[in-house]
Motif scaffolding. Structure first.
Motif, PDB file in Angstrom:
ATOM      1  N   CYS A 130       2.519   6.616  -7.008  1.00  0.00           N
ATOM      2  CA  CYS A 130       1.587   7.599  -7.578  1.00  0.00           C
ATOM      3  C   CYS A 130       2.185   9.003  -7.514  1.00  0.00           C
ATOM      4  N   PHE A 142       0.838  -1.210   0.000  1.00  0.00           N
ATOM      5  CA  PHE A 142       0.000   0.000   0.000  1.00  0.00           C
ATOM      6  C   PHE A 142       0.865   1.250   0.000  1.00  0.00           C
ATOM      7  N   ILE A 185      -6.546   2.989  -5.844  1.00  0.00           N
ATOM      8  CA  ILE A 185      -5.815   1.924  -5.157  1.00  0.00           C
ATOM      9  C   ILE A 185      -6.785   0.832  -4.693  1.00  0.00           C
ATOM     10  N   ARG A 207      -5.851  -1.497   0.839  1.00  0.00           N
ATOM     11  CA  ARG A 207      -5.923  -0.377   1.786  1.00  0.00           C
ATOM     12  C   ARG A 207      -6.351  -0.879   3.161  1.00  0.00           C
ATOM     13  N   GLU A 260       2.564   1.781  -3.294  1.00  0.00           N
ATOM     14  CA  GLU A 260       1.668   2.258  -4.344  1.00  0.00           C
ATOM     15  C   GLU A 260       1.415   3.757  -4.214  1.00  0.00           C
TER      16      GLU A 260
END
Length: 481
Positions: A204, A197, A216, A221, A200
């Motif tokens: 971004c 998480f 996402i 998450r 990612e």
């Protein structure tokens, strides 16, 4: 005044352990985040923001309504973290909050006002570092809901419309931490996939595609146990029509929780597209008029009147017209009659339109927000004395051009992320090398790091007569160092 708009948006962590009075020696583990918040604040101030909006996951929570703190003076402390004397306080921008409430209502979102609540730590920690690093303006403090992700994006759009309609420039701070499950010792337990998480989110931002955060995978998450996702969604909603300007200032996870300091978007009022710290905003050099340089104690008297009015009445005085044409950075120092420092806050570069406004803001901060001291009380006022250091515009300098007696120094790393300041003519600092070493150490710059130097003059005003440079009994200052 021009139409208002969002001029800065970013993400800030909120672990109380970052606050030195709370974390103690443990702050060495989060030094990168602490230093990054200095650069974060520098960008925010340079954007020309007049109000800061902070949204926190730890504000009072309503299932279907966004929450806003509604006291005229927003207040928080760290009593729950064994540091009751460490406090933050800021005036509420009620006009902007009302505008947000109206814009939200037009989209069928409710904003519930709460009064008599201390700020939660998700708001207080970012505000602590904003104020410690020079921010002194009004605040709107919000909390989010159990509504959908799309609702949080749309609420961000409501905030943007409210700000667009307001005659002010606004910065938006999304308070939140990333995964809470990165190590076996993490507070929410360990999950071997939780790091995905955080990675990612970082991807971004590093690829400057912040809108991807909204897409996402939600199972990932939830697996991460984060507490900042909805804050980020609201922030994305505020800047969805703006050109992204992303930068990861710092990320670390020393205790198994991901701490991210990042920029999503900002406006550069001067049009300069270089990074903060690599250039200086163009400012007219301030020369004090001859009658001010040799006159009486106008500036310390203004500082005294500012503090006494604010402490006794909770009111900010009007800036005197005779100083309306000058613009300069300054430090305001409060000392006891015995000569002990009681508070000192200042700015390296001017953030207010006039010296008088700069002085008034810094005097209030010195009396109420110096993190080393509790706020000044009314009983103390008769035993305080005041001095004001007015700084010239910093100018680039080589090491050979530094002079610790005549000039103060600003040192920066070449990335422009860390910056330290030291005033001139301090006791025990007789060489440029010593002056630079101390300024760099205060900024957390590692020995051997390539540096840039700026020098500046200081004109000191005491309650009797001004002196051209800071005197040898001057104590080290707190802000911007």
């Amino acid at each position: 005044m021009s139409t208002g708009h969002i001029v800065f948006a970013g993400i800030a962590p909120h672990p109380p352990i970052m606050v030195p009075e709370v974390g103690g020696e443990a702050i060495s583990e989060v030094r990168g985040s602490i230093d990054a918040m200095s650069g974060f604040t520098e960008r925010l101030i340079a954007s020309g923001a007049e109000t800061v909006i902070i949204i926190s996951p730890h504000a009072p929570l309503e299932a279907r309504a966004f929450v806003a703190y509604h006291d005229a003076q927003l207040y928080g402390d760290f009593a729950n973290f064994r540091a009751p004397e460490t406090r933050v306080q800021a005036p509420l921008d009620k006009e902007l909050l009302e505008s947000i409430r109206r814009a939200a209502s037009e989209e069928n979102y409710e904003v519930v006002y709460v009064e008599g609540y201390n700020l939660d730590h998700g708001t207080a920690v970012p505000l602590y570092f904003l104020q410690r690093n020079g921010w002194d303006g009004p605040v709107v403090a919000l909390g989010y809901t159990f509504l959908s992700n799309e609702d949080h994006l749309r609420f961000g759009s409501c905030i943007k419309r409210a700000v667009d309609a307001a005659a002010r420039r606004v910065a938006f701070v999304a308070s939140g931490d990333l995964s809470h499950r990165l190590k076996p010792s993490a507070p929410a337990g360990y999950n071997p996939e939780a790091h995905l998480f955080d990675e990612e989110v970082l991807a971004c931002l590093k690829e400057c595609e912040p809108s991807r955060i909204a897409t996402i995978d939600q199972d990932l998450r939830r697996l991460a146990g984060e507490c900042g996702y909805r804050s980020m969604l609201v922030a994305l909603g505020t800047v969805e029509e703006a050109e992204p300007d992303c930068e990861v200032l710092h990320y670390e996870a020393p205790f198994g929780v991901g701490y991210l300091v990042a920029q999503l978007a900002r406006t550069r009022p001067t049009g300069d597209q270089q990074r903060i710290g690599q250039t200086r905003q163009t400012q007219e050099r301030v020369e004090m008029p001859e009658e001010e340089s040799s006159g009486d104690s106008d500036l310390p008297a203004l500082a005294r009147r500012t503090v006494e009015t604010y402490v006794r009445e909770g009111r900010v005085i009007e800036a005197p017209e005779e100083l309306a044409q000058q613009r300069a950075a300054c430090f305001v120092s409060l000392k006891t009659l015995e000569g002990d420092l009681r508070g000192c806050i200042g700015t390296i570069e001017p953030v207010k339109p006039t010296l008088a406004q700069e002085l008034i803001a810094n005097a209030i901060n010195a009396a109420t927000r110096d993190p080393r001291f509790p706020p000044v009380t009314a009983d103390e006022l008769p035993r305080l004395r005041y001095s004001v250091d007015v700084l010239s515009t910093p100018e680039p300098a080589t090491f050979e051009e530094l002079d610790p007696i005549r000039y103060g120094v600003i040192v920066e790393d070449t990335a422009g992320l860390r910056r330290g300041l030291l005033l001139p003519d301090l006791k025990g600092i007789e060489t440029a090398s010593r002056q630079v070493d101390i300024a760099a150490r205060k900024a957390g710059i590692a020995p051997g790091t390539p540096l840039r130097f700026y020098r500046f003059r200081v004109e000191r005003f005491r309650e009797q007569a001004p002196i051209q440079t800071a005197t040898s009994d001057n104590k080290e200052q707190t802000n911007g160092k």
